[in-house]
Enzyme design. Structure first.
Site, PDB file in Angstrom:
ATOM      1  CG  ASP A 125      -7.519   2.736  -4.074  1.00  0.00           C
ATOM      2  OD1 ASP A 125      -8.315   1.893  -3.613  1.00  0.00           O
ATOM      3  OD2 ASP A 125      -6.467   2.412  -4.654  1.00  0.00           O
ATOM      4  CG  ASP A 185      -5.026  -0.989  -0.420  1.00  0.00           C
ATOM      5  OD1 ASP A 185      -4.732  -1.263   0.749  1.00  0.00           O
ATOM      6  OD2 ASP A 185      -4.468  -1.517  -1.402  1.00  0.00           O
ATOM      7  CE1 TYR A 220      -2.989   1.571  -1.500  1.00  0.00           C
ATOM      8  CE2 TYR A 220      -3.873   3.629  -2.342  1.00  0.00           C
ATOM      9  CZ  TYR A 220      -3.823   2.251  -2.360  1.00  0.00           C
ATOM     10  OH  TYR A 220      -4.614   1.550  -3.257  1.00  0.00           O
ATOM     11  CD  GLU A 251      -7.254  -3.449  -1.696  1.00  0.00           C
ATOM     12  OE1 GLU A 251      -6.741  -3.529  -2.811  1.00  0.00           O
ATOM     13  OE2 GLU A 251      -7.774  -2.403  -1.253  1.00  0.00           O
ATOM     14  NE  ARG A 293      -1.827  -0.805  -6.059  1.00  0.00           N
ATOM     15  CZ  ARG A 293      -1.843  -1.595  -7.127  1.00  0.00           C
ATOM     16  NH1 ARG A 293      -2.646  -1.309  -8.134  1.00  0.00           N
ATOM     17  NH2 ARG A 293      -1.087  -2.656  -7.201  1.00  0.00           N
TER      18      ARG A 293
END
Length: 650
Positions: free
Chosen positions: A105, A103, A328, A7, A330
């Site tokens: 998500d 990432d 991570y 990302e 988020r």
């Protein structure tokens, strides 16, 4: 070759660092000794085409164009990162296999998936694309992740959910903003009236809270406390529990508003016999709080350290990318995968080596204890925010980074302590046919609470329990005779609701069902359904500040004149969280393979047509006479950007 598409560059470098050496750095990519290659996006390389990209006529804002709904959606390269997209285009053609390393998500999933789709990857190459989920940038963790690649097809629902969210935001935000900006001009408001699927209901919460406070009228209410004595002259108090017959004299929260009624009770129970009619006594225990997700950490950090949601996210991002001390950030999950339990001894050792102050003078954590945090069923693309196996050098962290690292580390260590145990007693007493109640709590073992010296007091304050809940009770039995002495009439006053703060506004976003007015929608929502995502909530709050719809007054967040005028001009469906909370629930269902893309988008488009028709039928008179807020630091922003441009030219 295998092509890993990360990302961002920092994630790309972390992957390359564990591939066969020597590494060869290129322009926008790194090649390993075995020929495999790592490249990256720089955030979103693609963006939604503006309305005039579908029809040049849409460049002018006209109400009769609305709603603008593309029949076929288009993406375009972002001008600033077009060169990196060209790098990926060449590499994708050369690759025999692609690995999505966005990432962990839904946003990260879509960000890379949309590049793969835009570059025309099809057939076997698309079917064989794999997914790499990295939540810890330390080499050992990256190597473990490389050994657990999954098929990218597993994550199609996650990507579809993110795509539906992005398109919904474009459709709703662009059309509603144009509609109300055009209508606002008719009443003399010359600014842009930004309306968003999430930001506007959030603004609505603030505006309505401000109005509740402004219109609040305090009312007195009354409690009666019986002073009780046993045969052996031991004393305690109990509070009157009004019966159903008292309902006409009470408010919706069960508080007695009639002073005469309370005075009558005082007279009836003074110097009277009393009897214990019910006694419930049991041992209880409370498990350790789960590890943090981003919202829970933002809420706690706001309460404890006065940090804004954006500050917490930025600091956590630095602890993840720069210092590699946290996983991570988020994340919306508060659970951990079962296989990570085997890593617990190493993580605990790293935490205690770098931050032994957390357990100084206290019992040591027991790595054999397995809390409910380890649950594969509640973990998918990402897991809770926890410390990594890297030893922290706290001297190299700034004060805010240190505070957040210790906060996350303490929450993780709590998983390896026994439950907090206590004994709770509830006693019901009858006096002159009236019911009185008291509670007592006796601590038996602190368990995980040993990590928080003040937490018991904090919990008591936050739960709204009164001091009487902690009184010591004498031995009591059902049927025991007591004596009620002089009763006490206590007059209190209702309090106005408190203005929103960073912590309470985030709490409202994460548990939005509390603010949903439609009971049918509330039935559908879960306690965890919220407005926005972990990755976007801080940005949405900051956006409302940037657009000067809300401002800070000390720790309080209040609406501005423009924010109030906008909410008063919109239909309630656009300003309450009901509709968008339902949409968020539907988006979550798409990610869990429980709903389809079309079942979300078709009703949304139908609703949009209705909202635009409503906008055209009524002028936003609440904005009449409201001035456009002056732009903040416009001169300095322009000056800085000019300097940057000059530097680039040189």
């Amino acid at each position: 070759m295998i092509l890993y598409i990360a990302e961002k560059p920092s994630l790309g470098r972390a992957i390359a660092d564990v591939l066969p050496k020597p590494l060869k750095k290129g322009d926008g990519f790194i090649t390993s000794a075995n020929g495999d290659c790592v490249s990256w996006c720089i955030g979103h390389l693609l963006e939604q085409v503006e309305p005039d990209g579908y029809d040049a006529a849409y460049k002018s804002w006209k109400f009769d164009h609305l709603p603008i709904v593309p029949s076929e959606w288009k993406m375009r390269p972002k001008p600033k990162t077009r060169s990196q997209l060209s790098v990926l285009k060449k590499l994708v053609k050369q690759a025999r296999q692609i690995v999505n390393a966005g990432d962990p998500d839904r946003e990260g999933q879509l960000l890379v998936d949309e590049v793969i789709a835009y570059l025309g990857v099809k057939g076997d190459k698309l079917a064989q694309t794999q997914r790499l989920l990295i939540s810890d940038l330390n080499p050992k963790a990256v190597k473990r992740a490389l050994g657990m690649l999954r098929s990218n097809k597993e994550f199609v629902p996650l990507s579809t959910s993110a795509l539906a969210r992005a398109r919904a935001d474009w459709l709703y935000g662009m059309n509603m903003t144009r509609a109300y900006t055009l209508q606002g001009r008719k009443v003399g408001y010359q600014g842009v009236l930004s309306v968003g699927r999430v930001q506007t209901p959030l603004l609505g919460l603030v505006v309505r809270r401000d109005k509740e406070i402004a219109n609040f009228v305090s009312r007195p209410f009354y409690e009666v406390h019986a002073q009780l004595t046993t045969e052996s002259q031991e004393q305690f108090s109990a509070k009157w529990q009004p019966s159903e017959a008292c309902r006409p004299y009470m408010d919706e929260d069960g508080r007695v508003l009639a002073k005469g009624l309370a005075e009558n009770v005082v007279g009836r129970i003074s110097d009277q016999p009393a009897k214990v009619v019910d006694l419930q006594s049991k041992d209880k225990q409370q498990a350790a709080p789960l590890p943090y997700n981003l919202s829970a950490l933002q809420i706690d950090a706001s309460k404890r350290f006065g940090m804004s949601a954006k500050q917490v996210l930025d600091i956590c991002q630095a602890l993840y990318e720069k210092h590699k001390l946290l996983t991570y950030p988020r994340s919306d999950s508060r659970y951990l995968p079962q296989d990570q339990f085997a890593l617990a001894p190493k993580v605990i050792e790293a935490v205690l080596t770098g931050a032994n102050e957390l357990v100084d003078g206290k019992p040591q954590p027991d790595s054999s204890i397995k809390s409910k945090a380890w649950n594969d069923k509640k973990v998918d693309a990402h897991h809770a925010i926890v410390p990594t196996e890297k030893v922290a050098d706290l001297s190299k962290l700034n004060p805010s980074e240190r505070q957040l690292y210790l906060q996350v580390a303490r929450q993780y260590l709590a998983q390896f302590y026994p439950p907090y145990r206590y004994h709770e007693t509830q006693v019901d007493i009858e006096i002159a046919k009236g019911r009185f109640r008291t509670k007592a709590k006796q601590q038996q073992a602190l368990g995980w609470k040993v990590l928080w010296p003040q937490k018991q007091a904090d919990d008591l304050a936050e739960s709204g329990q009164s001091a009487e809940a902690m009184q010591t009770l004498p031995p009591l039995t059902i049927g025991q005779e007591l004596h009620s002495g002089d009763a006490q009439l206590v007059e209190k006053h209702t309090q106005a609701p408190k203005p929103f703060t960073d912590a309470t506004l985030l709490s409202a976003m994460t548990g939005i069902n509390r603010y949903v007015t439609d009971p049918e929608i509330r039935k559908i929502l879960k306690d965890t359904d919220g407005l926005g995502t972990e990755a976007t909530r801080a940005g949405i709050i900051e956006l409302l500040f940037k657009r000067q719809f809300i401002v800070r007054q000390g720790k309080s967040i209040v609406a501005t004149e423009v924010g109030i005028g906008l909410i008063d001009s919109l239909p309630s469906s656009a300003t309450t969280p009901d509709m968008t909370a339902l949409w968020e629930s539907h988006l979550d269902a798409i990610s869990r393979k429980e709903a389809k893309y079309q079942s979300f988008m078709v009703p949304l488009e139908e609703t949009l047509h209705q909202l635009i028709a409503q906008a055209g039928a009524q002028l936003p008179t609440a904005l009449q006479g409201v001035s456009v807020p002056p732009a903040k630091k416009r001169f300095f922003t322009k000056k800085r950007s000019t300097k940057k441009a000059a530097k680039r030219r040189s």
